[in-house]
Design a protein around this motif. Structure first.
Motif, PDB file in Angstrom:
ATOM      1  N   ALA A 150       0.825  -1.210   0.000  1.00  0.00           N
ATOM      2  CA  ALA A 150       0.000   0.000   0.000  1.00  0.00           C
ATOM      3  C   ALA A 150       0.856   1.257   0.000  1.00  0.00           C
ATOM      4  O   ALA A 150       0.600   2.202  -0.757  1.00  0.00           O
ATOM      5  CB  ALA A 150      -0.920  -0.014   1.224  1.00  0.00           C
ATOM      6  N   GLU A 151       1.881   1.285   0.850  1.00  0.00           N
ATOM      7  CA  GLU A 151       2.756   2.444   0.888  1.00  0.00           C
ATOM      8  C   GLU A 151       3.541   2.590  -0.414  1.00  0.00           C
ATOM      9  O   GLU A 151       3.822   3.697  -0.869  1.00  0.00           O
ATOM     10  CB  GLU A 151       3.716   2.365   2.073  1.00  0.00           C
ATOM     11  CG  GLU A 151       3.073   2.640   3.421  1.00  0.00           C
ATOM     12  CD  GLU A 151       2.498   1.388   4.063  1.00  0.00           C
ATOM     13  OE1 GLU A 151       2.421   0.340   3.375  1.00  0.00           O
ATOM     14  OE2 GLU A 151       2.123   1.449   5.248  1.00  0.00           O
ATOM     15  N   ALA A 152       3.905   1.457  -1.027  1.00  0.00           N
ATOM     16  CA  ALA A 152       4.630   1.514  -2.294  1.00  0.00           C
ATOM     17  C   ALA A 152       3.759   2.119  -3.396  1.00  0.00           C
ATOM     18  O   ALA A 152       4.253   2.857  -4.255  1.00  0.00           O
ATOM     19  CB  ALA A 152       5.090   0.112  -2.699  1.00  0.00           C
ATOM     20  N   LYS A 153       2.477   1.823  -3.374  1.00  0.00           N
ATOM     21  CA  LYS A 153       1.567   2.453  -4.333  1.00  0.00           C
ATOM     22  C   LYS A 153       1.570   3.965  -4.154  1.00  0.00           C
ATOM     23  O   LYS A 153       1.529   4.732  -5.124  1.00  0.00           O
ATOM     24  CB  LYS A 153       0.146   1.907  -4.146  1.00  0.00           C
ATOM     25  CG  LYS A 153      -0.008   0.450  -4.547  1.00  0.00           C
ATOM     26  CD  LYS A 153      -1.386  -0.081  -4.189  1.00  0.00           C
ATOM     27  CE  LYS A 153      -1.494  -1.563  -4.519  1.00  0.00           C
ATOM     28  NZ  LYS A 153      -2.800  -2.143  -4.111  1.00  0.00           N
ATOM     29  N   ASP A 154       1.637   4.402  -2.909  1.00  0.00           N
ATOM     30  CA  ASP A 154       1.675   5.832  -2.621  1.00  0.00           C
ATOM     31  C   ASP A 154       2.951   6.476  -3.143  1.00  0.00           C
ATOM     32  O   ASP A 154       2.926   7.614  -3.610  1.00  0.00           O
ATOM     33  CB  ASP A 154       1.548   6.062  -1.112  1.00  0.00           C
ATOM     34  CG  ASP A 154       1.643   7.533  -0.744  1.00  0.00           C
ATOM     35  OD1 ASP A 154       0.907   8.340  -1.330  1.00  0.00           O
ATOM     36  OD2 ASP A 154       2.468   7.879   0.132  1.00  0.00           O
ATOM     37  N   VAL A 155       4.074   5.767  -3.051  1.00  0.00           N
ATOM     38  CA  VAL A 155       5.339   6.326  -3.543  1.00  0.00           C
ATOM     39  C   VAL A 155       5.202   6.722  -5.011  1.00  0.00           C
ATOM     40  O   VAL A 155       5.556   7.839  -5.412  1.00  0.00           O
ATOM     41  CB  VAL A 155       6.493   5.318  -3.359  1.00  0.00           C
ATOM     42  CG1 VAL A 155       7.762   5.836  -4.047  1.00  0.00           C
ATOM     43  CG2 VAL A 155       6.771   5.084  -1.881  1.00  0.00           C
ATOM     44  N   LEU A 156       4.664   5.813  -5.830  1.00  0.00           N
ATOM     45  CA  LEU A 156       4.517   6.135  -7.249  1.00  0.00           C
ATOM     46  C   LEU A 156       3.386   7.125  -7.483  1.00  0.00           C
ATOM     47  O   LEU A 156       3.539   8.062  -8.272  1.00  0.00           O
ATOM     48  CB  LEU A 156       4.281   4.860  -8.064  1.00  0.00           C
ATOM     49  CG  LEU A 156       4.152   5.084  -9.581  1.00  0.00           C
ATOM     50  CD1 LEU A 156       5.318   5.888 -10.129  1.00  0.00           C
ATOM     51  CD2 LEU A 156       4.025   3.750 -10.315  1.00  0.00           C
TER      52      LEU A 156
END
Length: 275
Positions: A150-156
């Motif tokens: 979920a946090e990785a989706k936010d990074v992009l």
């Protein structure tokens, strides 16, 4: 995490700790978190995704991506101890960016550093912002700094919104494919099932509002539509970077989601206060 903090990317790790607090242990809380950002990129039309990391990691991410129906190639810039230490890896990534920058095929190319290049400080931020009219975006998604998908989706998502926001501030941009609503829109932040925006739209309609763009989105122009809203509903709680970009664009943020009777009433009240 400790060796990375002492290495070339100390500032990056410190920022990740602020945005994405880890759990009770200093380890990822899911399989490789980079799958989250990879999945967001692979869902977007005319956007290429390229990974830089250990071959075994890239193999696993590619396998899982195609297992989930990516139906698209995942790019890979390999490295060795020599190219990592001498800086040749960055040169290889830059060369790859020039090779991939085909405006007939892509609107953007996303380069992602996995654990080893991130810890070593391979500077994707130094990549050109645009080559041949194709946007170039570099992000770091190390397993030691990003807890879950979920946090990785936010990074992009945050990186894409930042780029689109800067484009809007610089001048006219292409109109989104979908027709603009004649009512104020609420951008929906967080991945959803197909029926969710329609159900939320039914709640918004009596208020004189309309459900706007969902972020993460499916094509570049939808980023402009997302930023052209009256408010942002942060349906999912993990999108720290994306919220920061919306706030920087002057958009009010409505937290939580319309879940349950009391939760929905509270959410509607917050919308009323905002508009």
């Amino acid at each position: 995490m400790g060796s990375a903090e002492k290495g070339a990317n100390k500032e990056l790790i410190e920022n990740m700790r602020k945005d994405y607090p880890l759990g009770p242990h200093d380890k990822p809380q899911s399989m490789c978190p980079a799958f989250g950002s990879l999945r967001v990129g692979l869902r977007m039309k005319r956007v290429a995704t390229v990974l830089s990391g250990s071959a075994c990691c890239v193999y696993g991410l590619t396998f899982v991506s195609h297992f989930y129906g990516a139906r698209r190639s995942v790019g890979y810039v390999p490295f060795s101890s020599e190219t990592l230490v001498t800086g040749k890896l960055y040169e290889d990534i830059l060369e790859s960016a020039h090779e991939m920058a085909d405006p007939d095929r892509f609107d953007a190319v996303v380069f992602t550093n996995l654990c080893v290049p991130s810890a070593s400080g391979v500077p994707l931020r130094l990549l050109p912002k645009e080559i041949n009219g194709v946007r170039i975006i570099g992000i770091d998604v190390p397993g030691f700094g990003i807890p879950t998908h979920a946090e990785a989706k936010d990074v992009l998502a945050g990186a894409l919104l930042n780029y689109a926001k800067n484009e809007i501030e610089s001048g006219p941009v292409a109109a989104p494919a979908s027709k603009k609503s004649d009512r104020p829109t609420v951008t929906l932040l967080g991945e959803m099932f197909p029926a969710d925006p329609m159900n939320i739209g039914a709640i918004l309609e009596p208020l004189g509002l309309a459900a706007g763009q969902v972020i993460p989105c499916r094509e570049w122009r939808e980023l402009y539509a997302a930023l052209d809203c009256g408010a942002v509903a942060a349906i999912h709680p993990f999108y720290t970077a994306a919220v920061r970009e919306f706030e920087d664009a002057g958009k009010p943020i409505i937290g939580s989601a319309p879940v349950g009777v009391e939760g929905t009433n509270s959410w509607i009240d917050n919308l009323g206060d905002t508009f």
